[in-house]
Write a protein that holds these residues in place. Structure first.
Motif, short mmCIF file in Angstrom:
data_model
loop_
_atom_site.label_atom_id
_atom_site.label_comp_id
_atom_site.label_asym_id
_atom_site.label_seq_id
_atom_site.Cartn_x
_atom_site.Cartn_y
_atom_site.Cartn_z
N LYS A 181 0.83 -1.20 0.00
CA LYS A 181 0.00 0.00 0.00
C LYS A 181 0.87 1.25 0.00
O LYS A 181 0.58 2.23 -0.69
CB LYS A 181 -0.94 0.00 1.21
CG LYS A 181 -1.89 1.18 1.23
CD LYS A 181 -2.60 1.33 2.55
CE LYS A 181 -1.76 1.97 3.59
NZ LYS A 181 -1.32 3.33 3.28
N VAL A 202 0.98 4.33 -2.77
CA VAL A 202 0.91 5.77 -2.48
C VAL A 202 2.10 6.50 -3.12
O VAL A 202 1.94 7.59 -3.66
CB VAL A 202 0.81 6.04 -0.96
CG1 VAL A 202 0.92 7.53 -0.66
CG2 VAL A 202 -0.49 5.48 -0.41
N CYS A 211 -0.52 13.99 -1.09
CA CYS A 211 0.02 12.62 -1.27
C CYS A 211 1.22 12.40 -0.36
O CYS A 211 1.34 11.33 0.27
CB CYS A 211 0.43 12.39 -2.72
SG CYS A 211 -0.93 12.35 -3.90
N ALA A 217 0.09 11.88 3.20
CA ALA A 217 -0.47 10.54 3.38
C ALA A 217 0.66 9.52 3.52
O ALA A 217 0.62 8.63 4.37
CB ALA A 217 -1.37 10.18 2.20
N HIS A 218 1.69 9.68 2.68
CA HIS A 218 2.84 8.76 2.74
C HIS A 218 3.59 8.91 4.06
O HIS A 218 3.97 7.92 4.69
CB HIS A 218 3.75 9.01 1.54
CG HIS A 218 4.79 7.97 1.37
ND1 HIS A 218 4.51 6.72 0.87
CD2 HIS A 218 6.12 7.98 1.64
CE1 HIS A 218 5.62 6.01 0.84
NE2 HIS A 218 6.61 6.75 1.30
N ASP A 234 1.76 7.29 6.81
CA ASP A 234 1.98 5.84 6.77
C ASP A 234 3.29 5.47 7.46
O ASP A 234 3.34 4.53 8.25
CB ASP A 234 2.03 5.34 5.32
CG ASP A 234 0.67 4.99 4.77
OD1 ASP A 234 -0.31 4.91 5.55
OD2 ASP A 234 0.58 4.77 3.55
N ARG A 283 -5.66 1.44 8.23
CA ARG A 283 -4.67 2.21 7.46
C ARG A 283 -5.10 2.35 5.99
O ARG A 283 -4.88 3.40 5.37
CB ARG A 283 -3.28 1.56 7.54
CG ARG A 283 -2.63 1.64 8.90
CD ARG A 283 -2.59 3.03 9.48
NE ARG A 283 -1.98 3.98 8.58
CZ ARG A 283 -1.93 5.29 8.78
NH1 ARG A 283 -2.48 5.82 9.85
NH2 ARG A 283 -1.34 6.09 7.91
N HIS A 285 -7.78 4.95 6.00
CA HIS A 285 -7.15 6.25 6.26
C HIS A 285 -6.55 6.82 4.97
O HIS A 285 -6.76 8.00 4.65
CB HIS A 285 -6.06 6.10 7.33
CG HIS A 285 -5.38 7.38 7.66
ND1 HIS A 285 -4.27 7.82 6.96
CD2 HIS A 285 -5.63 8.32 8.60
CE1 HIS A 285 -3.88 8.98 7.46
NE2 HIS A 285 -4.69 9.31 8.45
N THR A 286 -5.84 6.00 4.23
CA THR A 286 -5.21 6.47 2.98
C THR A 286 -6.26 6.85 1.95
O THR A 286 -6.13 7.90 1.30
CB THR A 286 -4.27 5.38 2.42
OG1 THR A 286 -3.22 5.15 3.37
CG2 THR A 286 -3.67 5.80 1.08
N TYR A 312 -7.73 10.09 2.97
CA TYR A 312 -6.78 11.19 2.78
C TYR A 312 -6.69 11.59 1.31
O TYR A 312 -6.84 12.77 0.96
CB TYR A 312 -5.40 10.77 3.29
CG TYR A 312 -4.62 11.88 3.94
CD1 TYR A 312 -4.60 13.17 3.44
CD2 TYR A 312 -3.86 11.63 5.07
CE1 TYR A 312 -3.88 14.17 4.04
CE2 TYR A 312 -3.12 12.62 5.70
CZ TYR A 312 -3.14 13.89 5.17
OH TYR A 312 -2.43 14.89 5.77
N ARG A 371 -11.29 10.06 8.10
CA ARG A 371 -9.85 9.82 8.23
C ARG A 371 -9.43 9.68 9.69
O ARG A 371 -8.69 8.77 10.04
CB ARG A 371 -9.07 10.94 7.53
CG ARG A 371 -7.59 10.65 7.42
CD ARG A 371 -6.85 11.74 6.67
NE ARG A 371 -6.56 12.85 7.55
CZ ARG A 371 -6.90 14.12 7.34
NH1 ARG A 371 -7.56 14.46 6.26
NH2 ARG A 371 -6.61 15.06 8.20
#
Length: 146
Positions: free
Chosen positions: A20, A24, A62, A65-66, A69, A104, A107-108, A111, A120
């Motif tokens: 995942k 992303v 982006c 979001a990464h 993570d 997760r 969440h992504t 986001y 989120r």
């Protein structure tokens, strides 16, 4: 190690989460190309000129979001690996790993697609529950040794 059902379950869900994160990263690259917003001058020059060495709100989303993570999945990898060594119930462990993984992923999605609040933050909070549970169990199992 491959006879340990808990560790196999942990390995499966961890691999899903790592994949995942790669997705992303790929999405971030695609958004950079689409929006012509490059972080490095050499990439901007290659794609139209130095004026494209700039920030873009969609690329920044982006990247956030990464980064989120990394802030959450890396600790899960540590906690889950140690937790797997404690010989927990395979069913309970699988539920821990599944809840974190699904949380997760949601969440992504929330986001990147800008889903309405509190989607989120709820996904984030739910995913933290198994991490706190595993951390507590690790602490309780190791308390006599400190």
């Amino acid at each position: 190690m491959m006879e340990n059902k808990v560790f196999l379950s942990f390995t499966f869900y961890s691999t899903i989460l790592i994949l995942k994160m790669y997705v992303v990263a790929i999405i971030t690259g695609q958004v950079r190309l689409r929006k012509k917003a490059f972080a490095n001058p050499e990439d901007a020059v290659r794609n139209g000129g130095l004026q494209f060495c700039r920030q873009d709100p969609d690329v920044e989303r982006c990247l956030r979001a990464h980064r989120n993570d990394m802030e959450n999945i890396f600790p899960f990898l540590f906690l889950g690996a140690i937790y797997s060594l404690l010989d927990p119930s395979p069913t309970v462990a699988r539920i821990h790993f599944l809840i974190f993984c699904v949380g997760r992923i949601i969440h992504t999605i929330a986001y990147l697609l800008r889903l309405r609040a509190p989607t989120r933050s709820l996904a984030y909070s739910v995913a933290q529950l198994p991490c706190f549970s595993m951390a507590l169990q690790i602490l309780l199992a190791t308390t006599p040794y400190w």
